[in-house]
Design an enzyme around this catalytic site. Structure first.
Site, PDB file in Angstrom:
ATOM      1  N   LYS A  24     -19.930   2.061  28.072  1.00 57.37           N
ATOM      2  CA  LYS A  24     -20.286   1.560  26.738  1.00 57.37           C
ATOM      3  C   LYS A  24     -19.942   0.083  26.592  1.00 57.37           C
ATOM      4  O   LYS A  24     -20.564  -0.641  25.826  1.00 57.37           O
ATOM      5  CB  LYS A  24     -19.555   2.360  25.649  1.00 57.37           C
ATOM      6  CG  LYS A  24     -20.118   3.752  25.430  1.00 57.37           C
ATOM      7  CD  LYS A  24     -21.338   3.740  24.550  1.00 57.37           C
ATOM      8  CE  LYS A  24     -21.992   5.107  24.502  1.00 57.37           C
ATOM      9  NZ  LYS A  24     -23.409   5.046  24.114  1.00 57.37           N
ATOM     10  N   CYS A  42     -28.894   8.150  25.520  1.00 59.41           N
ATOM     11  CA  CYS A  42     -27.689   7.679  24.834  1.00 59.41           C
ATOM     12  C   CYS A  42     -26.497   7.426  25.749  1.00 59.41           C
ATOM     13  O   CYS A  42     -25.554   6.771  25.350  1.00 59.41           O
ATOM     14  CB  CYS A  42     -27.301   8.633  23.711  1.00 59.41           C
ATOM     15  SG  CYS A  42     -27.304  10.338  24.207  1.00 59.41           S
ATOM     16  N   GLU A  71     -39.974  10.768  18.078  1.00 64.55           N
ATOM     17  CA  GLU A  71     -40.613  10.312  19.327  1.00 64.55           C
ATOM     18  C   GLU A  71     -41.088  11.512  20.150  1.00 64.55           C
ATOM     19  O   GLU A  71     -42.200  11.519  20.691  1.00 64.55           O
ATOM     20  CB  GLU A  71     -39.600   9.486  20.135  1.00 64.55           C
ATOM     21  CG  GLU A  71     -40.154   8.949  21.437  1.00 64.55           C
ATOM     22  CD  GLU A  71     -39.144   8.103  22.205  1.00 64.55           C
ATOM     23  OE1 GLU A  71     -38.028   7.862  21.698  1.00 64.55           O
ATOM     24  OE2 GLU A  71     -39.481   7.681  23.330  1.00 64.55           O
ATOM     25  N   GLU A  82     -35.350  10.045  17.742  1.00 63.94           N
ATOM     26  CA  GLU A  82     -35.704  10.655  19.028  1.00 63.94           C
ATOM     27  C   GLU A  82     -36.574  11.900  18.808  1.00 63.94           C
ATOM     28  O   GLU A  82     -37.518  12.153  19.560  1.00 63.94           O
ATOM     29  CB  GLU A  82     -34.417  11.025  19.784  1.00 63.94           C
ATOM     30  CG  GLU A  82     -34.610  11.217  21.254  1.00 63.94           C
ATOM     31  CD  GLU A  82     -33.271  11.188  21.990  1.00 63.94           C
ATOM     32  OE1 GLU A  82     -32.879  10.105  22.447  1.00 63.94           O
ATOM     33  OE2 GLU A  82     -32.616  12.234  22.092  1.00 63.94           O
ATOM     34  N   GLU A 124     -22.883  -1.555  28.121  1.00 57.11           N
ATOM     35  CA  GLU A 124     -24.055  -1.367  27.257  1.00 57.11           C
ATOM     36  C   GLU A 124     -24.031  -2.392  26.110  1.00 57.11           C
ATOM     37  O   GLU A 124     -25.046  -3.019  25.789  1.00 57.11           O
ATOM     38  CB  GLU A 124     -24.055   0.056  26.691  1.00 57.11           C
ATOM     39  CG  GLU A 124     -25.204   0.344  25.738  1.00 57.11           C
ATOM     40  CD  GLU A 124     -25.124   1.749  25.116  1.00 57.11           C
ATOM     41  OE1 GLU A 124     -25.996   2.561  25.393  1.00 57.11           O
ATOM     42  OE2 GLU A 124     -24.174   2.011  24.352  1.00 57.11           O
ATOM     43  N   CYS A 128     -19.538  13.253  27.002  1.00 52.87           N
ATOM     44  CA  CYS A 128     -18.580  12.195  26.624  1.00 52.87           C
ATOM     45  C   CYS A 128     -17.154  12.675  26.448  1.00 52.87           C
ATOM     46  O   CYS A 128     -16.232  11.869  26.562  1.00 52.87           O
ATOM     47  CB  CYS A 128     -18.994  11.565  25.307  1.00 52.87           C
ATOM     48  SG  CYS A 128     -20.506  10.688  25.432  1.00 52.87           S
ATOM     49  N   SER A 175     -36.477   8.057  26.470  1.00 56.89           N
ATOM     50  CA  SER A 175     -36.701   7.784  25.052  1.00 56.89           C
ATOM     51  C   SER A 175     -36.427   6.299  24.818  1.00 56.89           C
ATOM     52  O   SER A 175     -35.551   5.712  25.462  1.00 56.89           O
ATOM     53  CB  SER A 175     -35.724   8.617  24.224  1.00 56.89           C
ATOM     54  OG  SER A 175     -35.571   8.044  22.950  1.00 56.89           O
ATOM     55  N   GLU A 221     -30.367  -7.466  25.271  1.00 46.84           N
ATOM     56  CA  GLU A 221     -31.332  -6.945  24.286  1.00 46.84           C
ATOM     57  C   GLU A 221     -30.641  -6.216  23.130  1.00 46.84           C
ATOM     58  O   GLU A 221     -31.295  -5.824  22.167  1.00 46.84           O
ATOM     59  CB  GLU A 221     -32.354  -6.015  24.962  1.00 46.84           C
ATOM     60  CG  GLU A 221     -31.815  -4.740  25.576  1.00 46.84           C
ATOM     61  CD  GLU A 221     -31.281  -4.912  27.002  1.00 46.84           C
ATOM     62  OE1 GLU A 221     -31.006  -6.051  27.414  1.00 46.84           O
ATOM     63  OE2 GLU A 221     -31.115  -3.883  27.690  1.00 46.84           O
TER      64      GLU A 221
HETATM   65 FE1  HC1 Z   1     -20.988   9.579  23.510  1.00 46.99          FE
HETATM   66 FE2  HC1 Z   1     -22.966   9.017  22.055  1.00 46.99          FE
HETATM   67  S1  HC1 Z   1     -22.179  11.120  22.354  1.00 46.99           S
HETATM   68  S2  HC1 Z   1     -22.912   8.602  24.303  1.00 46.99           S
HETATM   69  O1  HC1 Z   1     -21.257  10.760  24.796  1.00 46.99           O
HETATM   70  O2  HC1 Z   1     -24.778   9.548  22.129  1.00 46.99           O
HETATM   71  O3  HC1 Z   1     -19.486   7.392  24.786  1.00 46.99           O
HETATM   72  O4  HC1 Z   1     -18.568  10.578  22.149  1.00 46.99           O
HETATM   73  O5  HC1 Z   1     -20.514   7.754  21.243  1.00 46.99           O
HETATM   74  O6  HC1 Z   1     -23.579   6.103  21.593  1.00 46.99           O
HETATM   75  O7  HC1 Z   1     -22.857   9.541  19.127  1.00 46.99           O
HETATM   76  C1  HC1 Z   1     -19.954   8.271  24.314  1.00 46.99           C
HETATM   77  C2  HC1 Z   1     -19.415  10.236  22.733  1.00 46.99           C
HETATM   78  C3  HC1 Z   1     -21.128   8.449  21.936  1.00 46.99           C
HETATM   79  C4  HC1 Z   1     -23.407   7.239  21.698  1.00 46.99           C
HETATM   80  C5  HC1 Z   1     -22.911   9.316  20.205  1.00 46.99           C
END
Ligand code: HC1
Ligand code: SF4
Length: 575
Positions: free
Chosen positions: A360, A301, A284, A281, A363, A504, A321, A368
Site C-alpha cells: 500500500k 484492490c 462495472e 465495481e 500504491e 489483508c 477492474s 496516477e
Molecule cells: Fe485491504 Fe482493501 S481490504 S486491500 O486487504 O480493498 O491493505 O484491510 O484496506 O484499499 O478496504 C489492505 C485491508 C484494505 C483497500 C479495503
C-alpha cells in the site's frame, strides 16, 4: 503410536513426528530460531540441539524423527552450553541497535539471548561489526539491513513458498554472505511485489517497512496541517496483538480512541470506501455482463496482486477492474470532497492511511494516484508502525475507552468490513450485484467463497444466468490460477485476487506472530473471524444500503461511473 521419553517422562508420539513437534505438543521448551513450520524446516541454526541416548553428537530436534523407546534430554548442562555457544556466535555479526529496531517489542533473537543470559562467556566477542553490511532501501517502502540478519533463511523460503517469486537469495560466501535480491539487483527492479511475507518470516529486524513515523510526528506538531486518517478493514482485527490481546481480538473502538489521543484531526474508515468500491465495481461488472465485456473480471484492490500481474502477467491487464482500491478512493475523496467540506486548502491536508500492508505504501506513490501534483494518500503506516507510534507517545492502549469516529465517511456496512479477509470482496460484490440484477432482496451470506483454501470456486444463479466466480489468494496460488486460466475452457465471470494468503488480515504490515505461535494458532482464521463477526452483527450488510455512500453520490459523485467518479475513483495500470 510409539512411546518416547523426554527428560525422564514418557510421552506418546507418532513415528512421523520430529522431536520438536512432540516436545512442543507437550509444552516442553526447546529453543528454535530458523525453524518455521511449512516454510523453513531445513534446520541450520543448531539451537534446537538435544541429546539422544546412544548418539555421540547432539541432534537437531527440528529434523530428527522420533523412534520407539527414544530417550531425549532437552536441557542438561551440555545442551545448555551448546545452545548458548551457538547463540553467542550469532551475536558476532549482529548490530545491536535494539532501541531503534523495528522489532524492539518482539525480536525472537533477543528473546533467546535473554533466556540464555548470553554474556559471551564462551567466545569473548560481542558485536564485532564491520560497517560494510549490505543495506538495501531502493524501493522506498521496504528495507533489507543485513547487519541485523542471522542468516536463518526464513525470509528466503517465505519468498519462495509464499510469494512464489523467489526474489531473495543468499549472496556471496563465507562471512560476506548476505540475503538480498540476486546479486547486482536492487529491490526496486528485482520483481519484488512488496507482499512483505519475508518480513513476517524474519525473526529479527533485518527486514522491515520504511518507517514513516517521524514525518507524522512532525506533522502532528504543525498547526497549519490537518491530518485525516483512514483505517483499513484488517487493522482493527490485529492491532490488539501488539498490546497483548489474544489473536482474533477486535480493537476497533480503542484504535479510534488512540487516533484521537494522538491528536488526529479527522478520522475516516476505509470500510466506507470499500462499500463505495462495491458500487463502482459492481456497476462495472454488470456493464461487462450486459455489453459483452472482457471476462473474467478481476478485482483490483490488493496492490501486491496488482504488482504481480503487471510484472508477470500483463496480458491480463484488460481483465482488471478499473476501480482504484478503497485506500486510493478514500485518498481521492479526502483531497477533494472532504477538503471542501472542511474548508481547508488541499495543500494543508495530510492524508494518512493505516494499512496491514507494505505494498500500500508503493500504491500510494504511484503517479496516477493524485492530481495536480498532489498525491491522494501522503503517508501509509502499517499496523506495526501505528502500534509503535502509540507506544512511543506513551498512550495506554489497553485502558482506552472505545470510541467511534465522527463524520459520514466513517460509516460502513458489514460488506465493507469483510473486505479484509479472502473472499470478502467477492462476497460483498455478490450481495449487491445479485440484488440489483435479480431486482429483489437476495441472500446475504455466500459461504462458498469464505475460508482459507487457496483457490475457491463457486457458481451462483444470478438473473437466470450461471455466474462462475473464483477467489484466489497468495502469490503461489495466483500464479497457479493464471497459468491454468490460459488453457482453461471454463468461462469464469469474476475472480477476486489477494496478494497475501488469507487476504489483508495476513498482510505484510500486520503484527508479526512469533514462529512458535504461528504453529499453535490459525492466525488467518482467528483474524478473519473478527471481520465476519463485525459483519454478522451489523444492521446493514450490503454496500448499496450504506446511506452515506448514497448521499455522497447525491451530493458529489452523481452516480457510479459518472465523469467525476471516473476521474477520482478509477485508474489505469502499468505494462
Ligand atoms: Fe485491504 Fe482493501 S481490504 S486491500 O486487504 O480493498 O491493505 O484491510 O484496506 O484499499 O478496504 C489492505 C485491508 C484494505 C483497500 C479495503
Ligand atoms: Fe519476496 Fe514478497 Fe519479500 Fe518481495 S516482499 S522479497 S516478493 S517475500
Amino acid at each position: 503410536q510409539i512411546k518416547i521419553n523426554i527428560n525422564g517422562l514418557d510421552y506418546d508420539a507418532n513415528p512421523n513426528e520430529t522431536i520438536l513437534q512432540v516436545a512442543e505438543k507437550n509444552d516442553i521448551y526447546i529453543p528454535r530460531l530458523c525453524f518455521l513450520k511449512d516454510i523453513h524446516e531445513d534446520g541450520n541454526c543448531r539451537l534446537c540441539s538435544v541429546k539422544v541416548e546412544g548418539q555421540v553428537n547432539l541432534k537437531p530436534a527440528c529434523k530428527t524423527m522420533v523412534e520407539d523407546g527414544m530417550k531425549i534430554i532437552t536441557d542438561d548442562q551440555e545442551v545448555y552450553d551448546t545452545v548458548s555457544m551457538n547463540l553467542e556466535l550469532l551475536t558476532h555479526r549482529h548490530n545491536f541497535e535494539c532501541f531503534k529496531c523495528s522489532r524492539e517489542n518482539n525480536c525472537e533473537f533477543l528473546d533467546l539471548l535473554r533466556r540464555y543470559s548470553i554474556d559471551n562467556e564462551f567466545t569473548n566477542m560481542y558485536g564485532d561489526i564491520d560497517s560494510d553490511f549490505y543495506y538495501q532501501d531502493s524501493s522506498g517502502v521496504m528495507i533489507i539491513d543485513s547487519s541485523k540478519c542471522v542468516l536463518c533463511g526464513r525470509c528466503v523460503s517465505a519468498c519462495e513458498k509464499q510469494s512464489g517469486l523467489s526474489i531473495l537469495h543468499f549472496n556471496e560466501r563465507g562471512n560476506k554472505t548476505y540475503v538480498g535480491p540476486a546479486q547486482f539487483h536492487e529491490l526496486a527492479d528485482s520483481g519484488c511485489i512488496y507482499c512483505g511475507k519475508c518480513i513476517g518470516a524474519c525473526p529479527t529486524g533485518a527486514l522491515r517497512e520504511s518507517d514513516d513515523i517521524k514525518p507524522i510526528e512532525r506533522l502532528l506538531r504543525d498547526p497549519s496541517k490537518t491530518l485525516v486518517v483512514q483505517v483499513a478493514p484488517a487493522v482493527r482485527a490485529a492491532l490488539g496483538e501488539e498490546f497483548g490481546y489474544p489473536i482474533g481480538t477486535n480493537v476497533e473502538g480503542k484504535l479510534f480512541s488512540a487516533l484521537k489521543a494522538l491528536g488526529i484531526h479527522e478520522i475516516m474508515d476505509t470500510n466506507f470506501t470499500a462499500d463505495l468500491t462495491i458500487m463502482e465495481e459492481g456497476t462495472e461488472f454488470i456493464h461487462r455482463l450486459q455489453h459483452d465485456g472482457v471476462f473474467p473480471m478481476f478485482t483490483s484492490c490488493s496492490p501486491g496482486w496488482i504488482n504481480l500481474l503487471e510484472l508477470n502477467y500483463p496480458e491480463f491487464i484488460p481483465n482488471l477492474s478499473s476501480c482504484k482500491s478503497p485506500q486510493q478512493m478514500a485518498g481521492a475523496l479526502i483531497k477533494t470532497y472532504y477538503a471542501e467540506k472542511l474548508e481547508v486548502d488541499v495543500k494543508d491536508i495530510v492524508s494518512v492511511s493505516l494499512m496491514p500492508c507494505i505494498a500500500k505504501k508503493e500504491e500510494a506513490r504511484r503517479p496516477e494516484m493524485g492530481r495536480n501534483g498532489i498525491q491522494d494518500v501522503d503517508y501509509v503506516l502499517t499496523t506495526r508502525e501505528f502500534s509503535r507510534l502509540i507506544r512511543r507517545r506513551g498512550i495506554d492502549f489497553r485502558n482506552l475507552e472505545d470510541s467511534k469516529p465522527y463524520g459520514m465517511l466513517s460509516s460502513y456496512t458489514g460488506a465493507g468490513a469483510i473486505f479484509g479477509a479472502t473472499g470478502g470482496v467477492m462476497e460483498a460484490a455478490l450481495r449487491t450485484v445479485s440484488e440489483i440484477l435479480d431486482k429483489k432482496e437476495t441472500q446475504i451470506e455466500f459461504q462458498q467463497v469464505r475460508g482459507t483454501e487457496h483457490i475457491k470456486e463457486a457458481t451462483f444463479q444470478i438473473a437466470g444466468q450461471d455466474i462462475n466466480v473464483a477467489v484466489v489468494h497468495g502469490g503461489v496460488a495466483i500464479q497457479e490460477f493464471l497459468d491454468s486460466l490460459k488453457d482453461s475452457t471454463k468461462q469464469y465471470h469474476f475472480v477476486e485476487f489477494m496478494g497475501c494468503t488469507g487476504g489483508c488480515i495476513n498482510g505484510g504490515g500486520q503484527p508479526i506472530v512469533k514462529a512458535k505461535d504461528q504453529d499453535k494458532y490459525d492466525v488467518r482464521k482467528l483474524r478473519a473471524q473478527v471481520l465476519y463477526d463485525i459483519d454478522a452483527k451489523a444492521t446493514l450488510r450490503k454496500s448499496h444500503q450504506n446511506e452515506f455512500v448514497a448521499k455522497l453520490y447525491e451530493d458529489f459523485l452523481e452516480k457510479p461511473h459518472s465523469k467525476k467518479a471516473h476521474e477520482l475513483l478509477h485508474t489505469t495500470y502499468h505494462k
